[in-house]
Enzyme design. Structure first.
Site, mmCIF file in Angstrom:
data_model
loop_
_atom_site.group_PDB
_atom_site.id
_atom_site.type_symbol
_atom_site.label_atom_id
_atom_site.label_comp_id
_atom_site.label_asym_id
_atom_site.label_seq_id
_atom_site.Cartn_x
_atom_site.Cartn_y
_atom_site.Cartn_z
ATOM 1 N N HIS A 1 -15.634 -26.207 32.088
ATOM 2 C CA HIS A 1 -16.990 -26.371 32.630
ATOM 3 C C HIS A 1 -17.237 -27.866 32.784
ATOM 4 O O HIS A 1 -16.782 -28.662 31.968
ATOM 5 C CB HIS A 1 -18.018 -25.743 31.692
ATOM 6 C CG HIS A 1 -19.440 -25.865 32.151
ATOM 7 N ND1 HIS A 1 -19.820 -25.684 33.463
ATOM 8 C CD2 HIS A 1 -20.588 -26.149 31.466
ATOM 9 C CE1 HIS A 1 -21.135 -25.834 33.565
ATOM 10 N NE2 HIS A 1 -21.621 -26.131 32.373
ATOM 11 N N GLU B 1 -32.185 0.735 33.065
ATOM 12 C CA GLU B 1 -31.512 1.151 34.294
ATOM 13 C C GLU B 1 -30.986 -0.023 35.117
ATOM 14 O O GLU B 1 -30.291 0.183 36.120
ATOM 15 C CB GLU B 1 -32.456 2.018 35.133
ATOM 16 C CG GLU B 1 -32.770 3.352 34.453
ATOM 17 C CD GLU B 1 -33.598 4.286 35.314
ATOM 18 O OE1 GLU B 1 -33.713 4.029 36.536
ATOM 19 O OE2 GLU B 1 -34.129 5.271 34.772
#
Length: 332
Positions: free
Chosen positions: A108, A231
């Site tokens: 990174h 969900e």
């Protein structure tokens, strides 16, 4: 379009005689070290003496030592310790061990891009950043496949920095999937933006806003949790598998019409403007400065916000509902 490298572009023999030092043996460190070793390369590991990483690396059969000792021995040094500790590790234990011909690597770009680590001009500075968690990098490698990685060269003292980094990428298996060329600036800025505006900050704020809207309108918190958080995985999994169009082809026409017509009212022009402001703070370094100062001060804002968020109603409701889901208990 991006330049992508594959197996034909990677020559493992360039690093076969070099000693590779891995700093840290956490989520990414263990995968890099084991994949490189299985590719026939010489690997040593540097960890905090007596710590969990030290014990795990030793149990996995690696020669383990302190960072300063590793920095003197290794030809290639891959920094896989947490971003917030890398600058101190570099200053205290790595800098004095660097010599011409060595290569300093990162997964990174934060510390290089924002000047927290400034390597001497006589070493190569490169990045190989796998685009998956460490456990997946290891798993697909053992299955004979590989995970895509990003490659970047910040400093090419040897004239072979890219070739050496590509060889390293082959060592962890990314040649089997593809290695996409980028820069330290692009990787860092897009990574931070994705985290802040979409993946973490954007998603959690959207989920909480939806949950709070339903609860404040009189709906049961449990039902609101199912609709706004639980969900979410179903939709994300579909997008992950085949993209946005694939997801839309997999949901009902009612859901799709609501997506097309109501989604732009949630993410509107004001949202785009705010996203632009967030990106600007990343590009001009103001976010990095804020985060660095926050760490130096002992993280007072971070700790306060973390505590406040942990007390949100969605956490209480979620814990209760997840206790009903046997498949989640098995994963813990």
């Amino acid at each position: 379009m991006a330049v992508i490298y594959y197996d034909k572009d990677c020559d493992l023999s360039l690093i076969e005689k070099k000693l590779i030092g891995i700093v840290g043996y956490g989520a990414q460190g263990h995968a890099h070290a084991q994949n490189l070793r299985d590719s026939g390369l010489k690997v040593i590991v540097a960890c905090v003496e007596g710590g969990r990483g030290w014990k795990k690396a030793t149990a996995d059969g690696f020669e383990v030592m302190c960072v300063a000792e590793m920095a003197k021995k290794a030809d290639i040094i891959m920094m896989l310790a947490p971003d917030t500790s890398q600058a101190k590790i570099y200053k205290d234990s790595i800098e004095q061990g660097l010599k011409p011909g060595k290569m300093l690597m990162f997964a990174h770009g934060f510390n290089i891009h924002y000047g927290q680590i400034v390597p001497p001009s006589f070493v190569d500075v490169t990045m190989i950043a796998p685009k998956c968690p460490g456990y997946m990098l290891r798993q697909v490698f053992t299955e004979g496949a590989g995970a895509p990685s990003l490659i970047a060269v910040e400093q090419d003292a040897s004239g072979k920095a890219k070739e050496l980094a590509l060889a390293y990428a082959k060592g962890i298996g990314s040649n089997r999937a593809g290695i996409l060329e980028t820069t330290f600036a692009e990787e860092t800025e897009t990574d931070l933006f994705g985290e802040q505006a979409v993946l973490c900050g954007g998603t959690t704020s959207l989920v909480k806003a939806g949950f709070e809207t339903l609860v404040e309108a009189g709906y049961q918190p449990e039902v609101a949790y199912f609709e706004c958080l639980h969900e979410l995985k179903l939709i994300v999994d579909l997008m992950y598998q085949g993209g946005i169009a694939y997801m839309r082809d997999s949901i009902s026409d009612t859901a799709k019409y609501g997506d097309f017509t109501r989604g732009p009212r949630v993410i509107n022009e004001d949202t785009y403007e705010t996203m632009g402001e967030i990106l600007g703070e990343i590009q001009d370094g103001s976010f990095a400065k804020e985060w660095i100062l926050e760490n130096q001060a002992g993280r007072p804002v971070y700790n306060s916000l973390r505590r406040m968020e942990s007390e949100h109603l969605i956490e209480e409701v979620g814990a209760e509902l997840r206790s009903m889901m046997s498949w989640l208990k098995k994963k813990r």
